[in-house]
Design a protein around this motif. Structure first.
Motif, mmCIF file in Angstrom:
data_model
loop_
_atom_site.group_PDB
_atom_site.id
_atom_site.type_symbol
_atom_site.label_atom_id
_atom_site.label_comp_id
_atom_site.label_asym_id
_atom_site.label_seq_id
_atom_site.Cartn_x
_atom_site.Cartn_y
_atom_site.Cartn_z
ATOM 1 N N UNK A 225 2.165 0.236 -19.723
ATOM 2 C CA UNK A 225 1.613 1.340 -20.517
ATOM 3 C C UNK A 225 0.094 1.286 -20.556
ATOM 4 N N UNK A 226 -0.447 0.093 -20.678
ATOM 5 C CA UNK A 226 -1.904 -0.050 -20.715
ATOM 6 C C UNK A 226 -2.517 0.355 -19.378
ATOM 7 N N UNK A 227 -1.831 0.017 -18.292
ATOM 8 C CA UNK A 227 -2.337 0.371 -16.967
ATOM 9 C C UNK A 227 -2.334 1.885 -16.766
ATOM 10 N N UNK A 228 -1.242 2.536 -17.164
ATOM 11 C CA UNK A 228 -1.156 3.991 -17.019
ATOM 12 C C UNK A 228 -2.225 4.675 -17.872
ATOM 13 N N UNK B 5 -1.040 10.052 -12.409
ATOM 14 C CA UNK B 5 -0.497 8.694 -12.466
ATOM 15 C C UNK B 5 0.761 8.719 -13.324
ATOM 16 N N UNK B 6 1.824 8.049 -12.851
ATOM 17 C CA UNK B 6 3.040 7.959 -13.663
ATOM 18 C C UNK B 6 3.743 6.624 -13.424
ATOM 19 N N UNK B 7 4.498 6.203 -14.413
ATOM 20 C CA UNK B 7 5.273 4.961 -14.321
ATOM 21 C C UNK B 7 6.654 5.273 -13.783
ATOM 22 N N UNK B 8 7.183 4.396 -12.940
ATOM 23 C CA UNK B 8 8.514 4.562 -12.384
ATOM 24 C C UNK B 8 9.496 3.616 -13.077
#
Length: 456
Positions: free
Chosen positions: A435-438, A453-456
């Motif tokens: 979450x911090x990276x996104x 940018x999105x998390x998978x």
């Protein structure tokens, strides 16, 4: 041979050797280069990192006629990554030879640019068997002028299921050619391949080449309706860091992957109905340790090569014992032992007996630990972040790393593998920091630009 100067290499190759800083030949180079340069076929046993690429590279470049616009050398490799490495090494060795064209023909990337690269015949083709075979079937690749064939890491190609593709390619090549086969191991399958592809080969082997690694294979007789519970029980019992579960049908692939994911496992499906982009995404997540379980069909997994694969599960035994050997051989690399877990219903007992006959060893039968409602499911250590930008946006792995360690505030140790494709990039992030990276990338920029940018 103790120095490269003892070889009658053309001046351009001597110049490349000096520029590369090659001083003393490695053992495999000392043993294999003299017969290679003499035009003989060579069967060489050599591990990764032994200098074999320079050995066959110098040999094929020595006889290359760069003024003749035709494909003269073909190098087959088990994976896209290895093909990339080989291509870079050959280009480095050919630096002083004018007008040498080399084409990389590998699966996992778009076919269009590779077809375009063949409009004018390359002197050298480096590729994976499946993609080379595909281009031959499309009559896009002319191999009638091939003078040198190299089978690099041949044992891995066979373990990955490329035997039929290789044999099909061999049928299309000129008989009057030089063939060089490099392999870390010499099992019966390699000996058989050598018989059909090499002519009176000179055999060389260096110390450190691996014997065929051992697979700890265990068999579990279960009823059909208990298979999924047995699979979950075994995954919890052994807790492998990475597992490929093989199914014989696409429906089973989807059903098993869904059951595992619903139970909390980091699992995904891989089969022939997936679009190439979705397939690439699944493979990236598995190779960067964001997925711990990959459920796959044989066709979809062909060419799959994951370093340090801990476990292979046969959810259903294949009908062909050789397919079983190819599947389980993926979990034993570089001298390490591997684990193969096999779920066998009563109707599959005949297949188990065929495997026993083929291997010449008694099978090890155990009771499966059934667990239909698993708790304490191990979580993947990494998660994957997708950036909707890639090579067409001039994005490089270093740019992504810089943005994450800069604006996003992560440490380099928290960041795993970075894969950059044409229009997308993927980066593995420590799971608890995703979450911090996104948030950091969404608030900041990469190379001065904002990308989705999105998390998978």
């Amino acid at each position: 041979m103790s120095t490269f100067q003892e070889l009658e290499l053309i001046p351009a190759l001597q110049q490349a050797i000096e520029a590369a800083g090659f001083d003393t030949p490695t053992p495999i180079q000392s043993l294999s280069l003299p017969p290679i340069l003499a035009g003989k076929d060579v069967l060489a046993q050599a591990p990764t990192g032994s200098g074999k690429t320079a050995a066959f590279g110098l040999g094929l470049l020595q006889r290359l006629d760069s003024n003749s616009i035709r494909t003269q050398a073909l190098v087959l490799c088990p994976t896209r990554e290895l093909a990339d490495q080989v291509g870079k090494e050959l280009r480095r060795l050919a630096m002083a030879i004018p007008n040498v064209k080399l084409s990389l023909l590998t699966g996992g990337i778009a076919l269009g640019p590779q077809l375009a690269s063949l409009t004018h015949a390359p002197h050298i083709v480096v590729g994976t068997p499946g993609r080379v075979q595909e281009l031959l079937h499309k009559q896009a690749l002319d191999v009638s002028g091939i003078e040198v064939l190299v089978l690099d890491e041949a044992d891995r190609m066979l373990d990955m299921g490329f035997e039929k593709s290789i044999k099909d390619i061999l049928k299309r090549l000129p008989r009057a050619r030089q063939s060089l086969l490099f392999s870390a191991t010499w099992p019966d399958e390699i000996r058989e391949l050598a018989k059909t592809s090499l002519r009176e080969p000179v055999e060389v082997a260096v110390e450190g080449a691996d014997s065929r690694p051992q697979v700890d294979a265990r068999f579990f007789e279960v009823t059909l309706d208990a298979k999924t519970a047995a699979l979950m029980g075994l995954l919890l019992q052994h807790r492998p860091e990475s597992t490929v579960v093989f199914c014989n049908t696409k429906r089973d692939v989807d059903d098993v992957a869904e059951a595992l994911a619903n139970a909390g496992f980091a699992a995904a499906a891989l089969h022939g109905d997936l679009e190439q982009r979705d397939r690439d995404e699944v493979l990236v997540r598995f190779s960067n340790r964001s997925l711990s379980v990959l459920v796959a069909s044989d066709v979809a997994a062909r060419g799959l090569d994951v370093k340090d694969l801990a476990c292979v599960v046969n959810y259903e035994l294949p009908t062909d014992p050789d397919v079983y050997l190819h599947r389980t051989g993926r979990t034993a690399r570089a001298g390490e032992s591997g684990l193969a877990l096999n779920l066998v219903t009563p109707r599959e007992n005949s297949r188990a007996l065929q495997i026993e006959d083929r291997s010449g060893e008694k099978l090890r039968w155990e009771r499966a630990p059934l667990n239909a409602r698993p708790a304490d499911v191990p979580k993947a250590a990494m998660r994957t972040l997708r950036i909707d930008a890639g090579r067409t946006d001039k994005l490089r792995p270093g740019d992504v790393l810089g943005a994450l360690t800069g604006a996003a505030g992560l440490k380099a140790a928290d960041i795993g593998k970075i894969d950059v494709f044409a229009t997308r990039s993927y980066v593995a992030i420590r799971a608890d920091l995703l979450k911090a990276a996104v948030a950091g990338l969404q608030a900041g920029k990469i190379k001065g630009r904002s990308f989705r940018v999105r998390a998978l």
